[in-house]
Design an enzyme around this catalytic site. Structure first.
Site, PDB file in Angstrom:
ATOM      1  N   MET A   1     -11.833  -5.889   4.868  1.00  0.00           N
ATOM      2  CA  MET A   1     -10.866  -4.787   5.811  1.00  0.00           C
ATOM      3  C   MET A   1     -10.556  -5.467   7.179  1.00  0.00           C
ATOM      4  O   MET A   1     -11.927  -5.963   7.904  1.00  0.00           O
ATOM      5  CB  MET A   1     -11.875  -3.759   6.038  1.00  0.00           C
ATOM      6  CG  MET A   1     -12.002  -2.909   4.770  1.00  0.00           C
ATOM      7  SD  MET A   1     -10.334  -2.346   3.891  1.00  0.00           S
ATOM      8  CE  MET A   1      -9.369  -1.684   5.138  1.00  0.00           C
TER       9      MET A   1
ATOM     10  N   MET B   1      -8.768   8.227   0.103  1.00  0.00           N
ATOM     11  CA  MET B   1      -9.722   8.582   1.074  1.00  0.00           C
ATOM     12  C   MET B   1     -10.445  10.141   1.127  1.00  0.00           C
ATOM     13  O   MET B   1      -9.612  10.790   0.698  1.00  0.00           O
ATOM     14  CB  MET B   1      -9.110   8.498   2.370  1.00  0.00           C
ATOM     15  CG  MET B   1      -8.254   7.051   2.790  1.00  0.00           C
ATOM     16  SD  MET B   1      -7.277   7.294   4.181  1.00  0.00           S
ATOM     17  CE  MET B   1      -6.869   5.596   4.034  1.00  0.00           C
TER      18      MET B   1
ATOM     19  N   SER C   1       0.881  -1.114   0.017  1.00  0.00           N
ATOM     20  CA  SER C   1      -0.008   0.154   0.106  1.00  0.00           C
ATOM     21  C   SER C   1       0.858   1.121   0.205  1.00  0.00           C
ATOM     22  O   SER C   1       1.635   1.347   1.105  1.00  0.00           O
ATOM     23  CB  SER C   1      -0.942   0.041   1.224  1.00  0.00           C
ATOM     24  OG  SER C   1      -1.286   1.349   1.323  1.00  0.00           O
TER      25      SER C   1
ATOM     26  N   ASP D   1      -6.976  -6.684   3.793  1.00  0.00           N
ATOM     27  CA  ASP D   1      -6.411  -5.006   3.711  1.00  0.00           C
ATOM     28  C   ASP D   1      -6.230  -4.785   5.344  1.00  0.00           C
ATOM     29  O   ASP D   1      -7.305  -4.372   5.672  1.00  0.00           O
ATOM     30  CB  ASP D   1      -7.279  -4.243   2.746  1.00  0.00           C
ATOM     31  CG  ASP D   1      -6.601  -2.790   2.613  1.00  0.00           C
ATOM     32  OD1 ASP D   1      -5.419  -2.699   3.320  1.00  0.00           O
ATOM     33  OD2 ASP D   1      -7.120  -2.037   2.030  1.00  0.00           O
ATOM     34  N   GLY D   2      -5.121  -4.334   5.875  1.00  0.00           N
ATOM     35  CA  GLY D   2      -4.971  -3.748   7.181  1.00  0.00           C
ATOM     36  C   GLY D   2      -4.182  -4.771   8.179  1.00  0.00           C
ATOM     37  O   GLY D   2      -4.531  -5.812   8.357  1.00  0.00           O
TER      38      GLY D   2
ATOM     39  N   GLY E   1       0.978  -2.237   3.966  1.00  0.00           N
ATOM     40  CA  GLY E   1       1.204  -0.785   3.851  1.00  0.00           C
ATOM     41  C   GLY E   1       2.690  -0.686   4.989  1.00  0.00           C
ATOM     42  O   GLY E   1       3.819  -0.743   4.554  1.00  0.00           O
TER      43      GLY E   1
ATOM     44  N   MET F   1     -12.243   4.733  -0.621  1.00  0.00           N
ATOM     45  CA  MET F   1     -13.017   4.900   0.404  1.00  0.00           C
ATOM     46  C   MET F   1     -13.524   6.401   0.611  1.00  0.00           C
ATOM     47  O   MET F   1     -13.289   7.150   1.130  1.00  0.00           O
ATOM     48  CB  MET F   1     -11.930   4.755   1.941  1.00  0.00           C
ATOM     49  CG  MET F   1     -11.454   3.158   1.971  1.00  0.00           C
ATOM     50  SD  MET F   1      -9.723   3.175   2.847  1.00  0.00           S
ATOM     51  CE  MET F   1      -8.706   3.396   1.701  1.00  0.00           C
TER      52      MET F   1
ATOM     53  N   HIS G   1      -8.496   1.257  -4.076  1.00  0.00           N
ATOM     54  CA  HIS G   1      -9.332   0.936  -3.066  1.00  0.00           C
ATOM     55  C   HIS G   1      -9.998   2.405  -2.498  1.00  0.00           C
ATOM     56  O   HIS G   1      -9.210   3.168  -2.106  1.00  0.00           O
ATOM     57  CB  HIS G   1      -8.636   0.467  -2.024  1.00  0.00           C
ATOM     58  CG  HIS G   1      -9.322   0.430  -0.536  1.00  0.00           C
ATOM     59  ND1 HIS G   1      -8.780  -0.123   0.580  1.00  0.00           N
ATOM     60  CD2 HIS G   1     -10.833   0.314  -0.453  1.00  0.00           C
ATOM     61  CE1 HIS G   1      -9.762   0.004   1.456  1.00  0.00           C
ATOM     62  NE2 HIS G   1     -10.808   0.089   0.864  1.00  0.00           N
TER      63      HIS G   1
ATOM     64  N   ASP H   1      -4.770   3.712  -1.899  1.00  0.00           N
ATOM     65  CA  ASP H   1      -5.647   4.087  -0.862  1.00  0.00           C
ATOM     66  C   ASP H   1      -6.289   5.464  -1.150  1.00  0.00           C
ATOM     67  O   ASP H   1      -5.626   6.355  -0.877  1.00  0.00           O
ATOM     68  CB  ASP H   1      -5.193   3.852   0.576  1.00  0.00           C
ATOM     69  CG  ASP H   1      -5.099   2.446   0.910  1.00  0.00           C
ATOM     70  OD1 ASP H   1      -6.137   1.695   0.579  1.00  0.00           O
ATOM     71  OD2 ASP H   1      -4.072   2.105   1.198  1.00  0.00           O
TER      72      ASP H   1
ATOM     73  N   GLY I   1      -9.261   3.855   7.084  1.00  0.00           N
ATOM     74  CA  GLY I   1      -9.021   5.258   7.070  1.00  0.00           C
ATOM     75  C   GLY I   1      -7.508   5.432   7.612  1.00  0.00           C
ATOM     76  O   GLY I   1      -7.184   6.714   7.202  1.00  0.00           O
TER      77      GLY I   1
ATOM     78  N   HIS J   1      -1.079  -1.205  -4.401  1.00  0.00           N
ATOM     79  CA  HIS J   1      -2.547  -0.791  -3.516  1.00  0.00           C
ATOM     80  C   HIS J   1      -2.349   0.671  -3.443  1.00  0.00           C
ATOM     81  O   HIS J   1      -1.692   1.260  -2.590  1.00  0.00           O
ATOM     82  CB  HIS J   1      -2.621  -1.824  -2.211  1.00  0.00           C
ATOM     83  CG  HIS J   1      -3.835  -1.573  -1.747  1.00  0.00           C
ATOM     84  ND1 HIS J   1      -5.076  -2.210  -2.202  1.00  0.00           N
ATOM     85  CD2 HIS J   1      -4.220  -0.596  -0.834  1.00  0.00           C
ATOM     86  CE1 HIS J   1      -6.047  -1.873  -1.299  1.00  0.00           C
ATOM     87  NE2 HIS J   1      -5.703  -0.867  -0.324  1.00  0.00           N
TER      88      HIS J   1
HETATM   89  C1  DX5 Z   1      -6.612   1.448   5.443  1.00  0.00           C
HETATM   90  C2  DX5 Z   1      -5.979   1.129   4.149  1.00  0.00           C
HETATM   91  C3  DX5 Z   1      -4.922   0.184   4.062  1.00  0.00           C
HETATM   92  C4  DX5 Z   1      -3.649   0.773   4.702  1.00  0.00           C
HETATM   93  C5  DX5 Z   1      -3.003  -0.685   5.212  1.00  0.00           C
HETATM   94  O1  DX5 Z   1      -7.680   2.154   5.172  1.00  0.00           O
HETATM   95  O2  DX5 Z   1      -7.234   0.444   3.218  1.00  0.00           O
HETATM   96  O3  DX5 Z   1      -4.677  -0.347   2.451  1.00  0.00           O
HETATM   97  O4  DX5 Z   1      -2.885   1.393   3.715  1.00  0.00           O
HETATM   98  O5  DX5 Z   1      -1.972  -0.356   6.112  1.00  0.00           O
HETATM   99  P1  DX5 Z   1      -1.467  -1.407   7.042  1.00  0.00           P
HETATM  100  O6  DX5 Z   1      -0.729  -2.283   6.204  1.00  0.00           O
HETATM  101  O7  DX5 Z   1      -0.148  -0.275   7.557  1.00  0.00           O
HETATM  102  O8  DX5 Z   1      -2.242  -1.758   7.820  1.00  0.00           O
HETATM  103 ZN    ZN Z   2      -6.664  -0.098   1.134  1.00  0.00          ZN
END
Ligand code: DX5
Ligand code: ZN
Length: 219
Positions: free
Chosen positions: A138, A38, A9, A176-177, A198, A69, A67, A36, A143, A34
């Protein structure tokens, strides 16, 4: 080599050295980028938007897994296709007419993904599972990067694997996460196909070796 896909990510990358970090992923065993997005409305944070994605795509040599959000994702489907997205994932919780949204994503030439928040039951996808290329479970509340993994995700992966297999669908399961070397192998064992990581990748001393380690663990 492992058939599990690893999707670092970019949220955890160094935005002042973004090209360097994109090249790092290009030159690693990672499979996807990936991304993100937001909006500060669907989630209580704002990440980055179209201009940043455009510049990532300029340098990226692997598929772009976006992704969203954001609320009202339908408004931006064509924009994300034009920017070069390979997969476009929308949140179940943000889509009143999910079936229509999925069709729009595919009509724009992308793979269609649906993300589920930790509280959202996987059974809600049963009637559209054949229309979904990717389900993003998730394993943290969306976020923010760097949160801890919610253990209940294991049960959700197993239930979703069962649903997909029982329905004869080809849908990929993405997690994811909070993915690390502590849970990666068990997630794949439970039925995951794609692992997003990430912080675990970018905050490590040697991200390329960390990605290689995740590939080996899930082989
Ligand atoms: C969170 C994101 C993830 C995030 C994952 O809202 O959708 O993709 O970047 O990060 P890590 O791996 O640090 O939890
Ligand atoms: Zn994500």
């Amino acid at each position: 080599m492992s058939k599990t896909l690893i999707a670092p990510s970019i949220l955890a990358a160094d935005f002042a050295n973004l090209q360097r970090d994109v090249e790092l992923i290009n030159n690693s065993d990672a499979d996807w980028f990936h991304i993100d997005i937001m909006d500060g409305v669907f989630v209580p944070n704002i990440s980055f938007g179209m201009p940043v994605l455009r510049d990532i795509v300029k340098h990226a040599k692997k598929p772009i897994d976006v992704h969203l959000m954001i609320v009202e994702p339908d408004r931006y489907v064509q924009r994300f296709a034009d920017l070069g997205s390979t997969n476009l994932t929308v949140h179940y919780e943000a889509c009143t007419h999910l079936h229509r949204t999925l069709q729009a994503i595919k009509a724009a030439g992308m793979k269609a993904g649906v993300a589920l928040n930790p509280h959202t039951n996987i059974g809600l996808l049963e009637d559209v599972i054949h229309d979904i290329d990717l389900v993003c479970l998730m394993s943290v509340n969306p976020g923010f990067g760097g949160q801890s993994f919610i253990e209940n995700t294991f049960d959700k992966v197993m239930a979703l694997r069962q649903l997909i297999d029982a329905m004869g669908a080809n849908t990929l399961i993405e997690i994811d996460g909070g993915v690390t070397n502590k849970n990666a192998a068990a997630l794949v064992e439970a039925g995951a196909d794609v692992l997003v990581a990430g912080s675990y990748v970018f905050k490590s001393d040697d991200p390329v070796a960390t990605i290689r380690g995740l590939k080996e663990l899930t082989a």
